[in-house]
Design a protein around this motif. Structure first.
Motif, mmCIF file in Angstrom:
data_model
loop_
_atom_site.group_PDB
_atom_site.id
_atom_site.type_symbol
_atom_site.label_atom_id
_atom_site.label_comp_id
_atom_site.label_asym_id
_atom_site.label_seq_id
_atom_site.Cartn_x
_atom_site.Cartn_y
_atom_site.Cartn_z
ATOM 1 N N UNK A 118 12.270 -13.884 75.455
ATOM 2 C CA UNK A 118 13.396 -13.356 74.692
ATOM 3 C C UNK A 118 13.231 -11.858 74.465
ATOM 4 N N UNK A 119 14.338 -11.174 74.153
ATOM 5 C CA UNK A 119 14.258 -9.726 73.920
ATOM 6 C C UNK A 119 13.333 -9.416 72.746
ATOM 7 N N UNK A 120 12.515 -8.392 72.889
ATOM 8 C CA UNK A 120 11.533 -8.070 71.848
ATOM 9 C C UNK A 120 12.196 -7.746 70.516
ATOM 10 N N UNK A 121 13.423 -7.210 70.534
ATOM 11 C CA UNK A 121 14.087 -6.843 69.301
ATOM 12 C C UNK A 121 14.924 -7.942 68.677
ATOM 13 N N UNK A 122 14.915 -9.131 69.255
ATOM 14 C CA UNK A 122 15.735 -10.221 68.733
ATOM 15 C C UNK A 122 15.189 -10.712 67.394
ATOM 16 N N UNK A 123 16.085 -11.179 66.530
ATOM 17 C CA UNK A 123 15.672 -11.653 65.204
ATOM 18 C C UNK A 123 14.676 -12.815 65.291
ATOM 19 N N UNK A 124 14.784 -13.655 66.346
ATOM 20 C CA UNK A 124 13.875 -14.796 66.475
ATOM 21 C C UNK A 124 12.485 -14.396 66.959
ATOM 22 N N UNK A 125 12.328 -13.144 67.380
ATOM 23 C CA UNK A 125 11.018 -12.687 67.858
ATOM 24 C C UNK A 125 9.981 -12.706 66.741
ATOM 25 N N UNK A 126 10.430 -12.742 65.489
ATOM 26 C CA UNK A 126 9.489 -12.764 64.365
ATOM 27 C C UNK A 126 8.803 -14.115 64.219
ATOM 28 N N UNK A 127 9.386 -15.158 64.784
ATOM 29 C CA UNK A 127 8.792 -16.501 64.680
ATOM 30 C C UNK A 127 7.711 -16.672 65.733
ATOM 31 N N UNK A 128 6.636 -17.345 65.372
ATOM 32 C CA UNK A 128 5.508 -17.532 66.304
ATOM 33 C C UNK A 128 5.767 -18.668 67.284
ATOM 34 N N UNK A 129 6.629 -19.615 66.907
ATOM 35 C CA UNK A 129 6.971 -20.734 67.777
ATOM 36 C C UNK A 129 8.428 -21.081 67.555
ATOM 37 N N UNK A 141 15.242 -8.325 78.920
ATOM 38 C CA UNK A 141 14.882 -7.090 78.221
ATOM 39 C C UNK A 141 16.119 -6.315 77.782
ATOM 40 N N UNK A 142 17.189 -6.415 78.582
ATOM 41 C CA UNK A 142 18.437 -5.718 78.258
ATOM 42 C C UNK A 142 19.236 -6.423 77.166
ATOM 43 N N UNK A 143 18.731 -7.561 76.679
ATOM 44 C CA UNK A 143 19.387 -8.272 75.593
ATOM 45 C C UNK A 143 20.547 -9.147 76.018
ATOM 46 N N UNK A 144 20.636 -9.466 77.318
ATOM 47 C CA UNK A 144 21.766 -10.256 77.793
ATOM 48 C C UNK A 144 21.602 -11.749 77.505
ATOM 49 N N UNK A 145 20.383 -12.192 77.279
ATOM 50 C CA UNK A 145 20.146 -13.603 77.016
ATOM 51 C C UNK A 145 18.665 -13.905 76.957
ATOM 52 N N UNK A 146 18.344 -15.184 76.773
ATOM 53 C CA UNK A 146 16.960 -15.669 76.771
ATOM 54 C C UNK A 146 16.735 -16.491 78.032
ATOM 55 N N UNK A 147 15.469 -16.814 78.323
ATOM 56 C CA UNK A 147 15.169 -17.605 79.515
ATOM 57 C C UNK A 147 14.082 -18.621 79.208
ATOM 58 N N UNK A 148 14.290 -19.840 79.671
ATOM 59 C CA UNK A 148 13.264 -20.878 79.616
ATOM 60 C C UNK A 148 12.479 -20.812 80.922
ATOM 61 N N UNK A 149 11.157 -20.610 80.818
ATOM 62 C CA UNK A 149 10.330 -20.412 82.003
ATOM 63 C C UNK A 149 9.040 -21.206 81.894
ATOM 64 N N UNK A 185 10.062 -4.765 76.536
ATOM 65 C CA UNK A 185 11.281 -5.319 75.975
ATOM 66 C C UNK A 185 11.370 -6.822 76.030
ATOM 67 N N UNK A 186 10.352 -7.492 76.607
ATOM 68 C CA UNK A 186 10.346 -8.957 76.711
ATOM 69 C C UNK A 186 9.110 -9.500 76.020
ATOM 70 N N UNK A 187 9.283 -10.511 75.185
ATOM 71 C CA UNK A 187 8.154 -11.216 74.596
ATOM 72 C C UNK A 187 8.283 -12.700 74.905
ATOM 73 N N UNK A 188 7.168 -13.403 74.840
ATOM 74 C CA UNK A 188 7.136 -14.838 75.125
ATOM 75 C C UNK A 188 6.735 -15.598 73.864
ATOM 76 N N UNK A 189 7.366 -16.741 73.671
ATOM 77 C CA UNK A 189 7.031 -17.604 72.549
ATOM 78 C C UNK A 189 6.898 -19.046 73.030
ATOM 79 N N UNK A 190 5.905 -19.784 72.504
ATOM 80 C CA UNK A 190 5.814 -21.211 72.838
ATOM 81 C C UNK A 190 7.033 -21.959 72.323
#
Length: 296
Positions: free
Chosen positions: A170-181, A235-243, A254-259
Motif C-alpha cells: 500500500x502507499x506509504x502515506x495511506x492512513x492504514x499504513x499506521x497499522x502493523x497488520x 506508490x502513486x496512490x492509485x490503489x493497493x495490491x495483494x501479493x 512510496x510503497x510499504x508492505x503489511x501482513x
C-alpha cells in the motif's frame, strides 16, 4: 490434417480454456474479430456449434466438450512428432520454468546450487504464468517447472514445496499504513489491484472462494503483469495490491508492505511439475535441491 485446421484447433483450445474470447485473443497475441471468425469457420466445417454465447459469458456446448480432449490430444501428437524429428545440436540442457506469481528472488538460492551441481548441463530458464508453464511441460518444451499452486496440472507429476502467504502493498502515506497488520475488512472500501482469471485460473478461483467467505468485494483494478509497474502505481496512490510474501524483496520508494490476517487462507503453494514418463536425467538432482531450498 491441414495446417489451417491445426491452427483452428489451437484457437479453439485457447477459447475453451479461458471461456472468454477477449482474454483468449490477448493470450494468443491477436485481435478478437479474426479469432471469432476462425472459431465460426471451424464450427461450419464440423457442422456443430462449439460455444454458446450470451450475456452471462461463454460456455462449451456438448459438441465442444466432446471435441476439447480430442483436440488437445491431436495437438500433443503433432508436437511430439515435431520434437522427435527435430535434431537438437545444442549441448545438454535443463529447461526449467519459473512462475511469475512469486518474486524471482525466491528461487535464486536454488538456481545457484543447481547451476553449481549440473556440471556440463546448461540451465535454461523461462519465467511465465503457471498455466503457460504447464502447457510447455506437457508439450516437452520445458523439462520441468516451478509452479504456483493450485494450478490445473493435468497428468503432470507434482512435488509440493513451499507456501507463500499473501500480504498487502500500500502507499506509504495511506492512513492504514499506521497499522502493523491489516485484514480484508480494513481494505474493503479501497481500490485493490488484482490479476485477471486467465493468468492463473485455479489460483484465482481459490482466492475468490476466500473473498466470498469474508464478504470481500472491493473495487478491483486491473493488475499490470510487470510487478515493478504495479508497485509504481501503488506508490502513486492509485490503489493497493495483494501479493505473495516474497515480493517484500522488491523495494520501492512510496510503497510499504503489511501482513494480512487472511494471508494464510490466500496463500499460494509452490510445486515442481514434470512429465512422469519423460523424466530428465537431472530430475533427481532438481527434486532434491528444490526440497532442500524451497520446502518450508
Amino acid at each position: 490434417m491441414r495446417a489451417l485446421d491445426t491452427h483452428a484447433l489451437t484457437l479453439f483450445c485457447a477459447v475453451a480454456r479461458c471461456l472468454n474470447f477477449r482474454q483468449a485473443a490477448e493470450q494468443l497475441h491477436m485481435t478478437q474479430p479474426p479469432l471469432s471468425r476462425a472459431i465460426k469457420g471451424l464450427e461450419d466445417k464440423l457442422g456443430a456449434r462449439l460455444f454458446e454465447r450470451d450475456t452471462q459469458g461463454v460456455v462449451l456446448t456438448p459438441a465442444g466438450r466432446t471435441l476439447l480432449p480430442q483436440a488437445l490430444h491431436i495437438l500433443d501428437l503433432l508436437e511430439m512428432a515435431q520434437q522427435s524429428l527435430r535434431q537438437d545440436s545444442a549441448p545438454a540442457r535443463l529447461r526449467l520454468g519459473l512462475t511469475s506469481s512469486v518474486a524471482a528472488g525466491l528461487f535464486r538460492p536454488l538456481l545457484a546450487a543447481l547451476e553449481e551441481q549440473l556440471g556440463n548441463v546448461r540451465l535454461e530458464l523461462t519465467a511465465a504464468p503457471s498455466p503457460r508453464l504447464v502447457a510447455a511441460v506437457r508439450k516437452s518444451q520445458l523439462d520441468a517447472a516451478l509452479l504456483a499452486l493450485p494450478s490445473a496440472t493435468f497428468e503432470l507429476a507434482v512435488q509440493q514445496l513451499a507456501r507463500q502467504p499473501m500480504m498487502l502493498a500500500l502507499p506509504a502515506g495511506h492512513r492504514l499504513a499506521k497499522k502493523r497488520k491489516l485484514s480484508l475488512a480494513d481494505i474493503a472500501q479501497e481500490p485493490v489491484y488484482w490479476f485477471e482469471r486467465a493468468r492463473q485460473p485455479a489460483f484465482f478461483d481459490h482466492c475468490q472462494q476466500v473473498f466470498r467467505r469474508h464478504d470481500f468485494a472491493p473495487h478491483f483494478l486491473r493488475e499490470a503483469p510487470d510487478h515493478h509497474v504495479l508497485l509504481g502505481d501503488v506508490a502513486a496512490g492509485k490503489g493497493m495490491a495483494l501479493l505473495a510474501d516474497s515480493f517484500r524483496a522488491l523495494r520501492m520508494d512510496g510503497v510499504i508492505y503489511r501482513p494480512l490476517a487472511e494471508g494464510e487462507e490466500l496463500a499460494a503453494g509452490i510445486g515442481l511439475a514434470w512429465q512422469a514418463d519423460h523424466g530428465h536425467a537431472t530430475l533427481p538432482l532438481l527434486r532434491q535441491l528444490a526440497q532442500e531450498y524451497l520446502k518450508q
